[in-house]
Design a protein around this motif. Sequence first.
Motif, PDB file in Angstrom:
ATOM      1  N   SER A 192     -12.389   0.161   1.562  1.00 21.45           N
ATOM      2  CA  SER A 192     -11.525   1.138   2.224  1.00 21.45           C
ATOM      3  C   SER A 192     -11.412   0.817   3.704  1.00 21.45           C
ATOM      4  CB  SER A 192     -12.093   2.555   2.063  1.00 21.45           C
ATOM      5  OG  SER A 192     -11.345   3.498   2.809  1.00 21.45           O
ATOM      6  N   GLU A 245       0.633   3.623   1.848  1.00 21.24           N
ATOM      7  CA  GLU A 245       0.857   4.011   3.243  1.00 21.24           C
ATOM      8  C   GLU A 245       2.321   3.856   3.641  1.00 21.24           C
ATOM      9  OE1 GLU A 245       0.293   1.943   7.610  1.00 21.24           O
ATOM     10  OE2 GLU A 245      -0.937   1.261   5.930  1.00 21.24           O
ATOM     11  N   THR A 295      -1.595  12.629  -0.420  1.00 21.24           N
ATOM     12  CA  THR A 295      -2.333  11.603  -1.150  1.00 21.24           C
ATOM     13  C   THR A 295      -1.459  11.103  -2.287  1.00 21.24           C
ATOM     14  OG1 THR A 295      -4.382  11.056  -2.341  1.00 21.24           O
ATOM     15  CG2 THR A 295      -3.470  13.236  -2.738  1.00 21.24           C
ATOM     16  N   ASN A 339      -4.113   6.908   8.221  1.00 21.15           N
ATOM     17  CA  ASN A 339      -4.170   6.682   6.781  1.00 21.15           C
ATOM     18  C   ASN A 339      -5.499   6.050   6.405  1.00 21.15           C
ATOM     19  OD1 ASN A 339      -3.059   3.724   7.435  1.00 21.15           O
ATOM     20  ND2 ASN A 339      -3.789   3.728   5.333  1.00 21.15           N
ATOM     21  N   GLU A 398      -4.319   6.514  -1.843  1.00 22.06           N
ATOM     22  CA  GLU A 398      -4.218   6.540  -0.379  1.00 22.06           C
ATOM     23  C   GLU A 398      -4.189   7.980   0.130  1.00 22.06           C
ATOM     24  OE1 GLU A 398      -3.602   3.694   2.956  1.00 22.06           O
ATOM     25  OE2 GLU A 398      -4.276   3.593   0.889  1.00 22.06           O
ATOM     26  N   SER A 438      -7.803   4.434   2.644  1.00 18.95           N
ATOM     27  CA  SER A 438      -7.950   4.213   1.206  1.00 18.95           C
ATOM     28  C   SER A 438      -9.009   5.161   0.683  1.00 18.95           C
ATOM     29  CB  SER A 438      -8.380   2.771   0.923  1.00 18.95           C
ATOM     30  OG  SER A 438      -7.524   1.858   1.565  1.00 18.95           O
ATOM     31  N   THR A 453       0.860  -1.180   0.000  1.00 21.14           N
ATOM     32  CA  THR A 453       0.000   0.000   0.000  1.00 21.14           C
ATOM     33  C   THR A 453       0.896   1.231   0.000  1.00 21.14           C
ATOM     34  OG1 THR A 453      -1.531   1.335   1.330  1.00 21.14           O
ATOM     35  CG2 THR A 453      -0.181  -0.249   2.507  1.00 21.14           C
ATOM     36  N   LYS A 489      -4.565   1.607  -6.035  1.00 22.15           N
ATOM     37  CA  LYS A 489      -5.211   2.234  -4.880  1.00 22.15           C
ATOM     38  C   LYS A 489      -4.711   3.657  -4.733  1.00 22.15           C
ATOM     39  CE  LYS A 489      -4.600   0.316  -0.691  1.00 22.15           C
ATOM     40  NZ  LYS A 489      -4.175   1.189   0.430  1.00 22.15           N
TER      41      LYS A 489
END
Length: 423
Positions: free
Chosen positions: A353, A235, A257, A384, A287, A386, A233, A285
């Motif tokens: 999410s 993140e 983002t 964080n 984030e 999604s 991810t 994705k």
Amino acid sequence: MLQLQVIRDNREEITKALNKRKIDADSLLNNVLQLDEKRRDTQTKLDATLAESNKLSKEIGGLFKSGKAAEATILKEKTGALKEESKQLGDDLNSIAEELQNLLYQIPNVPHDSVPTGTSEDDNEEIFKEGTIPVLDSDALPHWELAKKYDIIDFELGVKIAGAGFPVYKGKGARLQRALISYFLDKNTAAGYTEIQVPHLVNEASGYGTGQLPDKEGQMYHITADDLYLIPTAEVPVTNIFRDVIANKDEFPICYTGYTPCFRREAGSYGAHVRGLNRLHQFDKVEIVRVEHPENSYAALDGMVEHVKDILRELNLPYRVLRLCSGDLGFTAALTYDFEVFSTAQDRWLEISSVSNFEAYQANRLKLRFKDENGKSQLAHTLNGSALALPRVLAGILENCQTANGIKIPEVLVPYCGFDTID
């Protein structure tokens, strides 16, 4: 990672909170505190040994200057022994510190008071639901059949190129993917998030910084020749921007983002619940990541939840929000809200999410701090979410928006993709 001082000062409360996760927290915390006591004792002995060695070294210099070579030689022998002792104590200290660090890595974050007690996803608490579930014709198809019918996603070609879980998006399917990414990024930047592009590979320190290592090592693709990991991810790389950073509290909130592909070695399970886009090894994705002052992190979490709600309203997808129970809560999270969209053709909810507050847990691993009003270093809070993960959003659009004349694209996406129907 929990702070040692916090564990010392709040052991009973932490034990009680971690018991919600069905963890033998008392035994684990006892081992940590015993090892910490041993570390501090060893540090005290090392400091005393070094101080004595330094003191004798000064005396030796004075004795040589005074012509007392014999006495100086005796003291030199003592300093030699002290140096050996200090070396051994230093090695012991490093070994204890490493063992203590590994123990701390085994302790998950403390659940927020609002986290319901439970053992699995069945115990998650639904806190919000919105949108009308459409009534489809009896011949409505699941998204993997729609993808084949309209030639927009080729799962078999993905298997040929890479393997199961690596779909190939084609034509309007690829354009719809790109439209969703652009739309999500535009919504996030309009809400105050700065767009950022980050590496899709991270080093081991980054994995430890956000808590993917050692907890999720088996789910990450590891490039052993370079000791790098494909990101699960955005993140991970985005949050690690702040590793070993002292943030300026006047800049809070810090909001980023980013769009990335994500790579996950999902366990080999079978059935309709993992067919098509329901579970992939590679997916796209967008984030959102926030670094916050601790006093504002839960207000920020509520704001993130409302932001994701707004996106789903504009997509006109029926969705619900769940507060995860202790048994389903991620290792590093203090509180998580999951968003699920209803798949009418599959007659079930699909997670799209997760929005989480990690409080100071990640920040302690990252050594992410800020100076408070008194100039004292404090750990920041990280969050964080999604906004959003594409596969199941796309599945929801394909299934819920299918008509006898094709798939009607949500109005908000039409300017991004340049068409209003897949037919």
